[in-house]
Write an enzyme that holds these catalytic residues in place. Structure first.
Site, PDB file in Angstrom:
ATOM      1  N   TYR A   1       0.863  -7.808  -2.222  1.00 40.87           N
ATOM      2  CA  TYR A   1      -0.335  -7.076  -1.601  1.00 40.87           C
ATOM      3  C   TYR A   1      -1.632  -7.704  -2.173  1.00 40.87           C
ATOM      4  O   TYR A   1      -1.920  -7.331  -3.141  1.00 40.87           O
ATOM      5  CB  TYR A   1      -0.242  -5.675  -1.628  1.00 40.87           C
ATOM      6  CG  TYR A   1      -1.421  -5.022  -1.430  1.00 40.87           C
ATOM      7  CD1 TYR A   1      -2.070  -5.244   0.056  1.00 40.87           C
ATOM      8  CD2 TYR A   1      -2.107  -3.921  -1.883  1.00 40.87           C
ATOM      9  CE1 TYR A   1      -3.224  -4.510   0.432  1.00 40.87           C
ATOM     10  CE2 TYR A   1      -3.347  -3.296  -1.413  1.00 40.87           C
ATOM     11  CZ  TYR A   1      -3.844  -3.386  -0.343  1.00 40.87           C
ATOM     12  OH  TYR A   1      -4.763  -3.044   0.102  1.00 40.87           O
TER      13      TYR A   1
ATOM     14  N   ASP B   1       0.975  -8.348   2.877  1.00 43.29           N
ATOM     15  CA  ASP B   1      -0.067  -8.458   3.275  1.00 43.29           C
ATOM     16  C   ASP B   1      -1.012  -9.261   2.718  1.00 43.29           C
ATOM     17  O   ASP B   1      -1.317  -9.139   1.187  1.00 43.29           O
ATOM     18  CB  ASP B   1      -1.025  -6.834   3.354  1.00 43.29           C
ATOM     19  CG  ASP B   1      -2.375  -6.806   3.647  1.00 43.29           C
ATOM     20  OD1 ASP B   1      -2.837  -7.834   3.982  1.00 43.29           O
ATOM     21  OD2 ASP B   1      -2.731  -5.728   3.551  1.00 43.29           O
TER      22      ASP B   1
ATOM     23  N   ASP C   1      -2.571   0.846  10.064  1.00 41.98           N
ATOM     24  CA  ASP C   1      -3.637   0.028  10.782  1.00 41.98           C
ATOM     25  C   ASP C   1      -2.971  -1.367  10.701  1.00 41.98           C
ATOM     26  O   ASP C   1      -3.523  -2.279  11.144  1.00 41.98           O
ATOM     27  CB  ASP C   1      -5.165   0.061  10.132  1.00 41.98           C
ATOM     28  CG  ASP C   1      -4.869  -0.115   8.661  1.00 41.98           C
ATOM     29  OD1 ASP C   1      -3.889  -0.245   8.094  1.00 41.98           O
ATOM     30  OD2 ASP C   1      -6.122  -0.539   8.027  1.00 41.98           O
TER      31      ASP C   1
ATOM     32  N   GLU D   1       0.841  -1.270   0.042  1.00 40.51           N
ATOM     33  CA  GLU D   1      -0.202   0.146  -0.114  1.00 40.51           C
ATOM     34  C   GLU D   1       1.016   1.228   0.016  1.00 40.51           C
ATOM     35  O   GLU D   1       0.793   2.127   1.076  1.00 40.51           O
ATOM     36  CB  GLU D   1      -0.870   0.081   1.229  1.00 40.51           C
ATOM     37  CG  GLU D   1      -1.995  -0.823   1.062  1.00 40.51           C
ATOM     38  CD  GLU D   1      -3.469  -0.302   1.432  1.00 40.51           C
ATOM     39  OE1 GLU D   1      -4.235   0.539   1.204  1.00 40.51           O
ATOM     40  OE2 GLU D   1      -3.646  -0.856   2.782  1.00 40.51           O
TER      41      GLU D   1
ATOM     42  N   ASN E   1      -3.807 -10.933   3.165  1.00 37.63           N
ATOM     43  CA  ASN E   1      -5.435 -10.442   3.298  1.00 37.63           C
ATOM     44  C   ASN E   1      -6.119 -11.721   3.766  1.00 37.63           C
ATOM     45  O   ASN E   1      -7.131 -11.813   3.097  1.00 37.63           O
ATOM     46  CB  ASN E   1      -5.860  -9.679   2.206  1.00 37.63           C
ATOM     47  CG  ASN E   1      -6.093  -8.220   2.197  1.00 37.63           C
ATOM     48  OD1 ASN E   1      -6.672  -7.767   3.443  1.00 37.63           O
ATOM     49  ND2 ASN E   1      -5.825  -7.438   1.461  1.00 37.63           N
TER      50      ASN E   1
END
Length: 360
Positions: free
Chosen positions: A181, A221, A341, A79, A223
C-alpha cells in the site's frame, strides 16, 4: 448481535465444498496427497478495501460471492485500517489485531468470524498493521498454497514491519508475491508528503533491482497512474490543486498519483526491475467504463473522475503466462466496488512449462 454473514443454505445454493484430494502411494509405500495439479498459486486478487471492518459490516455478502466465484489462490488487501495489538503506551504487535478493550475485541471478533466462514475458512491470513486505524495490509492465502516464508518489509528482515504496515512479501517456490500500500504523494513539499513518497519509490526501486533471482508478482494500491490512458480526465488531474498551492517544481504539480515526477519514477522502477504492467499488457486501449480501479466521490467535483492506481506488476519472464488481468468495478456509481472507492483487480496465470511437463 446483528448478523453480518449469510449462513450456508440447506438447499445447496451455497458453493459446494472442494472435493477431497486424491491419494496415491510413493515408491516407499508412503501415502501422498494430490491437492491439485497446481503446484503454486495461479489466481490472484488485490483490493483496497478502504477499511476492511466496514466492508465486512456493510458489503461482505456481495464480496463473499465475488470471491467464491473467482476462487483466488491469493488475496491481497490494502487499507485494512485495524490497529495493531498492544495496550496504550506499550509496544505494538503489527501481526495481530488489537483486542485489549471491549470495542477492539468486538471488532476483532467480527473480522475473525468473517474469515472463518466459507469461503475464507479455506485460507490463512497474515496481517501487517499500523498502531491506529490507518493503512495496514493483509495477505490471505489458500491453505494448500502456503508460502515458504513471509516478510513484512522490503529488507526481508524477520519480524520487522514497515511503518504503517504497508508491505507483505510472500516467498513461493518460483516467485515472490509483494503486496504493498504505497503512501499517497500528497500536495506539498513536506515530510509526510512529497519527501515520504520519494523515499518509498527509492526503496521500491532498490528492492526490485536486487530481487532478480526470482520472478515477482507485485500487487496492491500503488497510488500512481502511469500514463494518460490510466486516468479518465488527464487535463483535470494534471492541473489539479489544493487550496491553490503550486509546488516550486513543475513536475510535482497536479493530482497526487498523476504528477510527472511520480510517473517518471514509476516508469524507472518498471524498467530497472524488468517488470511489466499485466493489465496494460493485455488491454492496449482506453476503457472509459471499466478501465479504472479508483473512482471519485459521486458527489462533487470528482464525480466521474477515475484513476487506475491498483495493479498487478509482474516480471517480464512471466508475461507469456498472463491469461487475464481485469478490474471488476465500473461506472460512476461504483458498481462492483463493494463499498470501497477502489474495485478488486484480478490476475490469472497459466501453469509454468516445467509444471506442465512434470519437471517441477
Amino acid at each position: 448481535m446483528k448478523r453480518y454473514f449469510q449462513p450456508v443454505e440447506k438447499n445447496g445454493s451455497a458453493k459446494k465444498p472442494t472435493p477431497s484430494p486424491s491419494k496415491k502411494n510413493d515408491e516407499n509405500g508412503e501415502t501422498l496427497v494430490e491437492e491439485d495439479t497446481k503446484k503454486e498459486p495461479l489466481k490472484f486478487l488485490t483490493w483496497n478495501a478502504n477499511s476492511f471492518l466496514l466492508r465486512i459490516k456493510n458489503d461482505f455478502p456481495d464480496f463473499t460471492k465475488f470471491v467464491s466465484e473467482f476462487d483466488p489462490d491469493v488475496i491481497s488487501i490494502q487499507e485494512v485500517r485495524m490497529p495493531a495489538a498492544g495496550s496504550k503506551g506499550a509496544t505494538k504487535n503489527p501481526a495481530e489485531l488489537k483486542d485489549d478493550t471491549s470495542s477492539s475485541r468486538e471488532e476483532k471478533q467480527i473480522i475473525m468470524r468473517a474469515l472463518s466462514s466459507p469461503p475464507f475458512n479455506n485460507y490463512r491470513v497474515w496481517w501487517s498493521l499500523s498502531d491506529s486505524k490507518y493503512a495496514g495490509t493483509a495477505l490471505i492465502v489458500k491453505k494448500c498454497f502456503q508460502p515458504k516464508s513471509v516478510f513484512f518489509n522490503l529488507d526481508k528482515k524477520a519480524s520487522k514491519h514497515e511503518t504503517d504496515g504497508r508491505v507483505i512479501l510472500a516467498e513461493f517456490e518460483t516467485f515472490r508475491v509483494l503486496n504493498t500500500y504505497a503512501p499517497n504523494n500528497g500536495w506539498k513539499e513536506e515530510e509526510n508528503s512529497f519527501i515520504r513518497r520519494r523515499k518509498w519509490d527509492k526503496r521500491i526501486l532498490e528492492f526490485v533491482s536486487q530481487s532478480s533471482d526470482k520472478a515477482l508478482i507485485w500487487c496492491g494500491d500503488l497510488n500512481v497512474s502511469h500514463e494518460e490512458i490510466d486516468v479518465s480526465h488527464p487535463e483535470f488531474f494534471s492541473t489539479a490543486k489544493q487550496n491553490n498551492y503550486v509546488p516550486p517544481n513543475k513536475e510535482d504539480c497536479g493530482q497526487p498519483g498523476f504528477t510527472l515526477s511520480e510517473r517518471k519514477r514509476f516508469a524507472n522502477i518498471l524498467k530497472e526491475g524488468k517488470l511489466i504492467d499485466a493489465y496494460r499488457f493485455l488491454h492496449k486501449e482506453k476503457d472509459m467504463e471499466q478501465g479504472f480501479s479508483w473512482s471519485g466521490n459521486p458527489i462533487g467535483k470528482y464525480r466521474g473522475k477515475r484513476m487506475r492506481i491498483d495493479y498487478f506488476i509482474v516480471s517480464e519472464k512471466l508475461k507469456d503466462r498472463i491469461l487475464a488481468c481485469e478490474m471488476h468495478g465500473k461506472g460512476i456509481e461504483l458498481q462492483g466496488f463493494y463499498g470501497s472507492d477502489h474495485c478488486p483487480v484480478t490476475l490469472v496465470l497459466s501453469e509454468s512449462s516445467s509444471i506442465n511437463s512434470g519437471e517441477s
